[in-house]
Design an enzyme around this catalytic site. Sequence first.
Site, PDB file in Angstrom:
ATOM      1  N   LYS A 153       0.903  -1.127   0.002  1.00 21.96           N
ATOM      2  CA  LYS A 153      -0.158  -0.075   0.078  1.00 21.96           C
ATOM      3  C   LYS A 153       0.959   1.319  -0.092  1.00 21.96           C
ATOM      4  O   LYS A 153       1.885   1.238   0.751  1.00 21.96           O
ATOM      5  CB  LYS A 153      -0.704  -0.110   1.265  1.00 21.96           C
ATOM      6  N   HIS A 206      -0.294   4.544   0.507  1.00 18.19           N
ATOM      7  CA  HIS A 206      -0.936   5.361   1.310  1.00 18.19           C
ATOM      8  C   HIS A 206      -1.141   5.075   2.720  1.00 18.19           C
ATOM      9  O   HIS A 206      -1.084   3.833   3.227  1.00 18.19           O
ATOM     10  CB  HIS A 206      -2.029   6.059   0.381  1.00 18.19           C
TER      11      HIS A 206
END
Length: 213
Positions: free
Chosen positions: A103, A105
């Site tokens: 991921k 973010h």
Amino acid sequence: MKAYQRQFIEFALEREVLKFGEFTLKSGRKSPYFFNAGLFNTGRDLAKLGEFYAAALMDAGIDYDVLFGPAYKGIPIATTTAVALATHHDVDTPYCFNRKEAKDHGEGGNLVGSALSGRVMLVDDVITAGTAIRESMTLIQAQGAQLAGVLVAIDRQERGQGELSAIQEVERDFGCQVVSIISLADLVTYLEQSQADPDQLAAVKAYQASYGI
Ligand code: OMP
């Protein structure tokens, strides 16, 4: 065979997680039995499954710092094992899992839960050739952690590349202990002692003779 091992075989048969027939494995081998842990697919199944994993882990007496469930199938297994350790054994153990896609973010990274550090107990469904375990090892080593052990539902006790089973190769290569709730040998004992279909037993024994350790 211990009582919880017999109960686990009965639970797997009842939920059709353990099936007999003709199945092609990831390795290409044709097996007369297959264990599909994904079919433990209700809340009660998962609660019971965690109790069996926790029982096997307590029985093994291995020291570890964190449970790690590799994506995807290891995730619910590590989670339910952690819950069962807390509720049935009064052991509060940290746990974590990975995501397959990193991921970029929010919290970022590809690990979720407690830190993957110290002595790691990897929890998964089945080891046949050990491919999935080797993938997880890369992750564990990248974190500077050590593999304390591996806990799976069933050890198929099949030869890997050479004379050792995949599990024996993992134990040798990573210097850890591999624990399973049941093994192929337990399954054979169970079939011999129950009113199992003689053809089923013969097929499993023939497979064991060809590929077993
Ligand atoms: P390895 O990664 O080669 O050790 O194989 C483990 C994987 O084989 C599991 O995660 C399953 O995808 C699959 N499998 C089962 O789930 N149950 C079995 O009884 C046999 C296999 C298999 O294909 O060997």
